[in-house]
Scaffold this active site. Structure first.
Site, PDB file in Angstrom:
ATOM      1  N   LYS A 111       0.830  -1.320  -0.087  1.00 52.89           N
ATOM      2  CA  LYS A 111      -0.042   0.028  -0.044  1.00 52.89           C
ATOM      3  C   LYS A 111       0.978   1.160  -0.046  1.00 52.89           C
ATOM      4  CE  LYS A 111      -4.535   0.862   0.172  1.00 52.89           C
ATOM      5  NZ  LYS A 111      -5.512   0.033  -0.197  1.00 52.89           N
ATOM      6  N   GLY A 220     -20.107   6.790   3.146  1.00 50.24           N
ATOM      7  CA  GLY A 220     -19.125   7.164   1.962  1.00 50.24           C
ATOM      8  C   GLY A 220     -19.763   6.949   0.614  1.00 50.24           C
ATOM      9  N   GLY A 222     -18.043   7.809  -2.180  1.00 47.35           N
ATOM     10  CA  GLY A 222     -16.913   7.810  -3.699  1.00 47.35           C
ATOM     11  C   GLY A 222     -17.206   6.643  -4.493  1.00 47.35           C
ATOM     12  N   ASN A 223     -16.248   6.452  -4.946  1.00 46.25           N
ATOM     13  CA  ASN A 223     -16.250   5.222  -5.872  1.00 46.25           C
ATOM     14  C   ASN A 223     -16.660   3.875  -5.279  1.00 46.25           C
ATOM     15  OD1 ASN A 223     -15.091   2.586  -7.139  1.00 46.25           O
ATOM     16  ND2 ASN A 223     -13.621   3.624  -8.283  1.00 46.25           N
ATOM     17  N   GLY A 225     -18.672   3.447  -2.471  1.00 45.07           N
ATOM     18  CA  GLY A 225     -20.088   3.886  -1.732  1.00 45.07           C
ATOM     19  C   GLY A 225     -21.020   4.039  -2.939  1.00 45.07           C
TER      20      GLY A 225
HETATM   21  P1  NAD Z   1     -12.999   7.554  -2.550  1.00 50.63           P
HETATM   22  O1  NAD Z   1     -12.063   8.758  -2.388  1.00 50.63           O
HETATM   23  O2  NAD Z   1     -13.589   7.420  -3.929  1.00 50.63           O
HETATM   24  O3  NAD Z   1     -14.387   8.092  -1.543  1.00 50.63           O
HETATM   25  C1  NAD Z   1     -14.272   8.194  -0.254  1.00 50.63           C
HETATM   26  C2  NAD Z   1     -15.625   8.641   0.064  1.00 50.63           C
HETATM   27  O4  NAD Z   1     -15.540   8.561   1.654  1.00 50.63           O
HETATM   28  C3  NAD Z   1     -15.781  10.089  -0.189  1.00 50.63           C
HETATM   29  O5  NAD Z   1     -17.382  10.072  -0.605  1.00 50.63           O
HETATM   30  C4  NAD Z   1     -15.753  10.720   1.043  1.00 50.63           C
HETATM   31  O6  NAD Z   1     -16.339  11.944   1.094  1.00 50.63           O
HETATM   32  C5  NAD Z   1     -16.207   9.842   2.133  1.00 50.63           C
HETATM   33  N1  NAD Z   1     -15.761  10.060   3.264  1.00 50.63           N
HETATM   34  C6  NAD Z   1     -14.516  10.563   3.677  1.00 50.63           C
HETATM   35  N2  NAD Z   1     -14.245  10.805   4.979  1.00 50.63           N
HETATM   36  C7  NAD Z   1     -15.468  10.319   5.489  1.00 50.63           C
HETATM   37  C8  NAD Z   1     -16.186  10.351   6.901  1.00 50.63           C
HETATM   38  N3  NAD Z   1     -15.529  10.651   7.852  1.00 50.63           N
HETATM   39  N4  NAD Z   1     -17.598  10.007   6.782  1.00 50.63           N
HETATM   40  C9  NAD Z   1     -18.268   9.672   5.998  1.00 50.63           C
HETATM   41  N5  NAD Z   1     -17.708   9.569   4.555  1.00 50.63           N
HETATM   42  C10 NAD Z   1     -16.456  10.088   4.577  1.00 50.63           C
HETATM   43  O7  NAD Z   1     -12.504   6.296  -2.089  1.00 50.63           O
HETATM   44  P2  NAD Z   1     -12.835   4.882  -2.404  1.00 50.63           P
HETATM   45  O8  NAD Z   1     -12.060   4.074  -3.362  1.00 50.63           O
HETATM   46  O9  NAD Z   1     -14.401   4.795  -2.655  1.00 50.63           O
HETATM   47  O10 NAD Z   1     -12.474   3.992  -1.136  1.00 50.63           O
HETATM   48  C11 NAD Z   1     -13.321   3.954   0.040  1.00 50.63           C
HETATM   49  C12 NAD Z   1     -12.977   2.728   1.076  1.00 50.63           C
HETATM   50  O11 NAD Z   1     -12.960   1.734   0.111  1.00 50.63           O
HETATM   51  C13 NAD Z   1     -11.535   2.929   1.308  1.00 50.63           C
HETATM   52  O12 NAD Z   1     -11.385   2.276   2.899  1.00 50.63           O
HETATM   53  C14 NAD Z   1     -10.476   2.315   0.427  1.00 50.63           C
HETATM   54  O13 NAD Z   1      -9.443   1.779   0.945  1.00 50.63           O
HETATM   55  C15 NAD Z   1     -11.754   0.873   0.281  1.00 50.63           C
HETATM   56  N6  NAD Z   1     -11.397   0.350  -0.859  1.00 50.63           N
HETATM   57  C16 NAD Z   1     -11.413   0.907  -2.040  1.00 50.63           C
HETATM   58  C17 NAD Z   1     -11.118   0.115  -3.390  1.00 50.63           C
HETATM   59  C18 NAD Z   1     -11.164   0.821  -4.539  1.00 50.63           C
HETATM   60  O14 NAD Z   1     -10.904  -0.181  -5.747  1.00 50.63           O
HETATM   61  N7  NAD Z   1     -11.350   1.976  -4.672  1.00 50.63           N
HETATM   62  C19 NAD Z   1     -10.840  -1.255  -3.134  1.00 50.63           C
HETATM   63  C20 NAD Z   1     -10.872  -1.802  -1.945  1.00 50.63           C
HETATM   64  C21 NAD Z   1     -11.251  -1.084  -0.836  1.00 50.63           C
END
Ligand code: NAD
Length: 414
Positions: A111, A220, A222-223, A225
């Site tokens: 990571k 959440g 983002g991608n 959620g």
């Molecule tokens: P992202 O940056 O696209 O989205 C993050 C989201 O979380 C945003 O909507 C942001 O506003 C929200 N957020 C941030 N702080 C917050 C809080 N305190 N309370 C509520 N919402 C909050 O990130 P992502 O890629 O969607 O990743 C989200 C989670 O999923 C992370 O833990 C990441 O490690 C995990 N993850 C992502 C992937 C991937 O392919 N992108 C794969 C496995 C795991």
């Protein structure tokens, strides 16, 4: 040790080690055997300069940890977030090693991250951070060595800048060095929503517990959620609440997810959605729903609020959203937790498919990607469920047992 979320004293790496010890005890794995998994194999901490739009130069701190590579080259995302620190990256890299073993893809775990707030930066500044990061780590990554991907606040555009920087340094195309790229430069179809699709497949296998039209709250947007809300809603699940870093919205009748997505795109937050009740992130976690899906950051459900969770199932789409202490309370309250190293493994699985396609120079249809992803997730879930039954334990402990056994077997053969 430092708290990473500012809300509690849970150190994610300490929690991960406690989970590992618990699993080892259940499966009869000795503490000595586990030594290889107590520390990362390689840790890089570096600073690099970035020219800001106003002409000033900022020195940012970056990290890359290659935790374990017994099963293959290390693999894991890069996070841009002001709270990124070494303990967080260490925990995330350890979980990556376990996750790849749970879904049985031939990778170890890694990571990376940069401690800064991309929300306060222009696109040009983010591009220069992305390129600066690669100039700092290019000697230590590679398609057969360590393969980055997106994570919180990084996306396919960031991966494109990173790949371009890497290829410029080496003077040749190397698409397999980074996954989560745009399709136009070697990305896989389906990768942008693969993490969410993988989690949705796992949840669909639990219909015996959720029933046919369960109510769902997603923290959440983002991608991960946004896409899981979109997919589940298209399957008839009722998404009653969603949130982002600014807060959440709730409607007992179910939210119109297309409207929420459009509100997020235009207003940059879900909280401006009309016709829904505003709630806080804390309230979202305590809603009476069938399924709670944390999809933001670590340490959201802790010893302080676990007792207030009313969901039947927690599907951990974020990494580390439930702490060790919270897990104990949830287990006592009969809340089923589907652990991150299983629930969100769809992303790294399709990253693996992307890497295979890059190396073969042969690209697959979206249908093929999704049908292969479904098989991988179904096999992993069946495996974890089987071990949970055999050891009469929870899904997290079972998933840790599956993963640790595979990694230790590879270490032993070496
Ligand atoms: P992202 O940056 O696209 O989205 C993050 C989201 O979380 C945003 O909507 C942001 O506003 C929200 N957020 C941030 N702080 C917050 C809080 N305190 N309370 C509520 N919402 C909050 O990130 P992502 O890629 O969607 O990743 C989200 C989670 O999923 C992370 O833990 C990441 O490690 C995990 N993850 C992502 C992937 C991937 O392919 N992108 C794969 C496995 C795991």
């Amino acid at each position: 040790m430092a708290c990473i979320c500012g809300k509690c004293n849970d150190n994610p790496f300490d929690n991960a080690m406690k989970d590992m010890d618990k699993a080892a005890k259940v499966a009869g794995i000795s503490s000595l055997e586990l030594d290889v998994l107590r520390k990362p194999k390689r840790t890089f901490i570096f600073t690099f300069p970035v020219r800001m739009d106003d002409g000033s130069v900022r020195y940012l701190e970056g990290y890359r940890i290659q935790y374990n590579d017994a099963r293959g080259p290390t693999k894991g995302g890069i996070r841009f977030h002001p709270d990124v620190d070494i303990d967080e990256v260490k925990a995330l890299s350890f979980w990556m090693a376990l996750k790849c073993a749970v879904v049985d893809i031939p990778y170890g775990g890694a990571k990376g991250g940069v401690a800064f707030n991309p929300k306060e930066c222009s696109s040009g500044e983010i591009e220069r951070v992305s390129r600066g990061y690669i100039r700092a780590v290019h000697k230590f990554i590679g398609a057969d060595v360590d393969i980055p991907a997106p994570d919180v606040y990084t996306n396919s555009q960031v991966m494109a800048w990173m790949l371009d920087e890497y290829e410029t340094i080496y003077g040749k195309h190397s698409p397999g060095v980074i996954t989560g790229k745009p399709v136009e430069i070697g990305g896989s179809k389906g990768r942008d929503y693969a993490t969410s699709m993988g989690g949705a497949y796992v949840l669909r296998s639990m219909k015996d517990i959720t029933g046919d039209n369960p109510t769902v709250a997603v923290q959440g947007f983002g991608n991960v959620g946004l896409n899981i809300a979109r997919i589940l809603s298209s399957w008839g699940y009722k998404i009653v609440a969603v949130s982002d870093s600014k807060g959440g919205v709730y409607s007992a009748d179910g939210l119109d997810i297309a409207k929420v997505i459009s509100c997020k795109r235009i207003e940059r937050t879900v909280t401006r959605l009309s016709g829904a009740k505003k709630i806080t992130n804390e309230q979202l976690l305590e809603l009476e729903v069938d399924v709670l899906i944390p999809s933001a950051l670590e340490n959201q459900i802790t010893g302080d609020n676990a007792d207030k969770v009313k969901a039947k199932i927690i599907l951990e789409m974020a990494n580390g959203p439930v702490t060790f202490e919270a897990d104990k309370i949830l287990h006592k309250n009969k809340v089923i937790v589907v652990p991150d190293i299983l629930a969100n493994a769809g992303g790294v699985t399709v990253s693996y498919f992307e890497w295979v396609q890059n190396r073969r120079g042969n690209y697959w249809s979206e249908d093929k990607v999704l049908s292969m992803l479904e098989k991988v997730m179904a096999n992993a879930f069946t495996d974890v469920r089987k071990w949970a039954g055999a050891f009469k334990t929870d899904y997290r402990t079972a998933a840790y047992i599956v993963a640790i056994k595979k990694i230790l077997a590879a270490e032993k053969m070496r």
